[in-house]
Design an enzyme around this catalytic site. Sequence first.
Site, PDB file in Angstrom:
ATOM      1  CD  GLU A 264       1.089  13.197 -20.094  1.00 42.89           C
ATOM      2  OE1 GLU A 264       1.616  12.578 -21.033  1.00 42.89           O
ATOM      3  OE2 GLU A 264       0.512  12.642 -19.142  1.00 42.89           O
TER       4      GLU A 264
ATOM      5  CG  ASP B 200      -3.511   8.117 -18.821  1.00 44.41           C
ATOM      6  OD1 ASP B 200      -3.835   7.760 -19.964  1.00 44.41           O
ATOM      7  OD2 ASP B 200      -2.335   8.273 -18.457  1.00 44.41           O
TER       8      ASP B 200
ATOM      9  CD  GLU C 274       0.435   4.245 -19.313  1.00 42.86           C
ATOM     10  OE1 GLU C 274      -0.073   4.438 -20.425  1.00 42.86           O
ATOM     11  OE2 GLU C 274       0.930   5.149 -18.622  1.00 42.86           O
TER      12      GLU C 274
HETATM   13  C1  GCV Z   1       2.494   9.011 -24.754  1.00 42.10           C
HETATM   14  C2  GCV Z   1      -0.021   8.808 -20.159  1.00 42.10           C
HETATM   15  C3  GCV Z   1       1.173   7.923 -20.347  1.00 42.10           C
HETATM   16  C4  GCV Z   1       2.212   8.593 -21.231  1.00 42.10           C
HETATM   17  C5  GCV Z   1       1.537   8.933 -22.572  1.00 42.10           C
HETATM   18  C6  GCV Z   1       0.362   9.840 -22.279  1.00 42.10           C
HETATM   19  C7  GCV Z   1      -0.416  10.181 -23.529  1.00 42.10           C
HETATM   20  O1  GCV Z   1       0.314   9.924 -19.393  1.00 42.10           O
HETATM   21  O2  GCV Z   1       1.699   7.565 -19.116  1.00 42.10           O
HETATM   22  O3  GCV Z   1       3.272   7.707 -21.409  1.00 42.10           O
HETATM   23  O4  GCV Z   1       2.435   9.538 -23.461  1.00 42.10           O
HETATM   24  O5  GCV Z   1      -0.522   9.190 -21.401  1.00 42.10           O
HETATM   25  O6  GCV Z   1      -1.409   9.504 -23.781  1.00 42.10           O
HETATM   26  O7  GCV Z   1      -0.052  11.097 -24.226  1.00 42.10           O
END
Ligand code: GCV
Length: 669
Positions: A277, A356, A384
């Site tokens: 990411e 995720d 989340e």
């Molecule tokens: C910390 C998902 C979440 C992100 C998070 C990522 C991760 O994509 O939406 O906010 O970033 O996971 O676990 O690194």
Amino acid sequence: MEEQMDYSMAWLSYRKIPWYPDREYFRKIYVQENEAVIHTAAKELSRAAEAMFDESPQIITILKEAPENSSAGIYLYTDKNGPGNGGYHLYEEGGRLTITAEEPSGILYGCFALIRKVQRQQPLKNLDYKEVPDNPLRMLNHWDNMDGSIERGYSGDSFFFKNQELLINERTADYARLVSSIGINGVVINNVNVKENATKLISEDYAEDLKQLAMIFRNYGISLYLSLNFAAPMELGGLDTADPEAAEVRDWWEKQMKQVYASVPDLGGFLVKADSEGRPGPFTYQRTHAQGANMLAKAVKPYGGVIIWRCFVYNCTQDWRDRKTDRARSAYDSFSPLDGQFEDNVILQIKNGPMDFQVREPVSSLFGALQRTRQILEVQIAQEYTGQQRHVCYLIPEFKEILEFHTCCTKERDTVADIISGRAFPQFAGGITAVANTGSDTNWTGHDLAAANWFGFGRLAFSTSLSAGEIAEEWCECTFGPDKEITEAVCRILMMSWPAYEKYTSPLGIGWMVNPHNHYGPNVDGYEYDRWGTYHRADHYGLGVERGSKGTGYAQTYLEANASMYETIEDCPEELLLFFHYVPYTYRLKNGKTLIQHIYDTHFEGVEDVQKMIALWNGIRERIPEDIFMRVSERLEHQLEHAKEWRDQINTYFYRKSFIEDEKGRKIY
Ligand code: GCV
């Protein structure tokens, strides 16, 4: 409620116990000299005794174990023959309550176990109880940023950071008390997305603060960990590369680590999100994850530190038209070829599922594939994708299923719990971590019932054989007292909450269908034409992603017999059907219902389940402190409205796609 109480210490908010026959033990606590953690333990016992029955125990220092014929009281001492690795033995004999352990942290856990028994008003006479943690590492990962915000935080701001500074105050100590009471022994305080000032946490600028924080943690048997920026040699060190094979990069890390460990000699180590990411990593330099992780591991090895390297690596700029690339495969494809290549102080951290933290996912196929690598299971108690601490969603039953999943990596001892604990491959023990759900809200977790996930995670990490129901009861009685009616109602709410959430949101393992970015609320096509690799592929005839050998082949990344099970539509566990297969709406499930009817029915049922939860909560109104009652009620009302929104959007979407009527003729728009 019988008394005015301060509930700000969650399950450690001790209530008065008017009559407790076993209070006698708490008059004297005999403590072994010279052990800070044992002194913490004694302090915790006296605190509890004072709060619960106005007893101020006398703390008496002893040289080693209890002398023969010693008087009644509680005895805390280490014993090289006692349970090791943070385990303890708690027993009563002849008026003496003894807690022994090989390590001081074991004594502390034993004391908190004793306190829990007192909170639940259980008898202590003839007690004989041993507990040894299943997982060496039992961690929390905070996604706190230095400006005070929390990535995916749903209970206020950070209590670790504000305005680019570390916060060290009473809440820090309260936090340490709370997490050590459930057996947590490692805490990462900053977000895995390490940017800007957080990169400097390893510089002199924050050395003094980290030292103080580590001391608070240390007294509670907790090691401090930091998330690291792989590009720190450039962003902090001014080098023009972060290539793990470059000598100047290696030297820079060695120097930096020497300095960090000079201030915090027992720093646990570092967590790294690399090549994920948008975060920097070894790929930039055509190096592997093993090269990246090993370079850092060598730099921390002299100090006993570990590098925890995340496997959450995938292509986040996918084309939705592309049906071959499969995000689910990514962690497996990136890391399984590297099995056996990591230094012994590298631990790979693997999210529970291949996507995720969706409400339902298969267990990541990396568990089982990796057999010569230490592994940490990463789960998320920050909700989340499971209601963001506005919906009640008790996740421990889910974590239990994950831990009990048979990976087929060995004939026996092949579950995820066996792998991470080191029972499957003894040289490669790791542990478990959760993305934390706490913040600056007075009750720590926003939703009061979300504290059950925090407590439950710690308890489960310590003893993976505890059941979700047992943990719920324990949490409930420690929090609200041993009141049968409360326990029954609250535990029923908790135990029905994850299935309910699953029913009214995305069906049968397909996941997503949330609003992009904030991940809250229904939006069936929110991620369908996006770049994140998160598709449901619904059309007029059916939905689901074909991940068998005729599709992306993800099912084949599992070991036999799991690969065949997921490959074959008839054998695939139904809760994961749409994760693994594209299925027509008219397909008949094992209970004889068509897929579309199942979608309609579960969505109506999910809403009814929330109505039942509200009725259960209302039924204990008189027994719950008013402010807690109101806070939870408001959230449950919101949950109900929101569940209806989910129900109606999902049902309507699939009705409009399929043109198939609900057999029961209910309102679909
Ligand atoms: C910390 C998902 C979440 C992100 C998070 C990522 C991760 O994509 O939406 O906010 O970033 O996971 O676990 O690194």
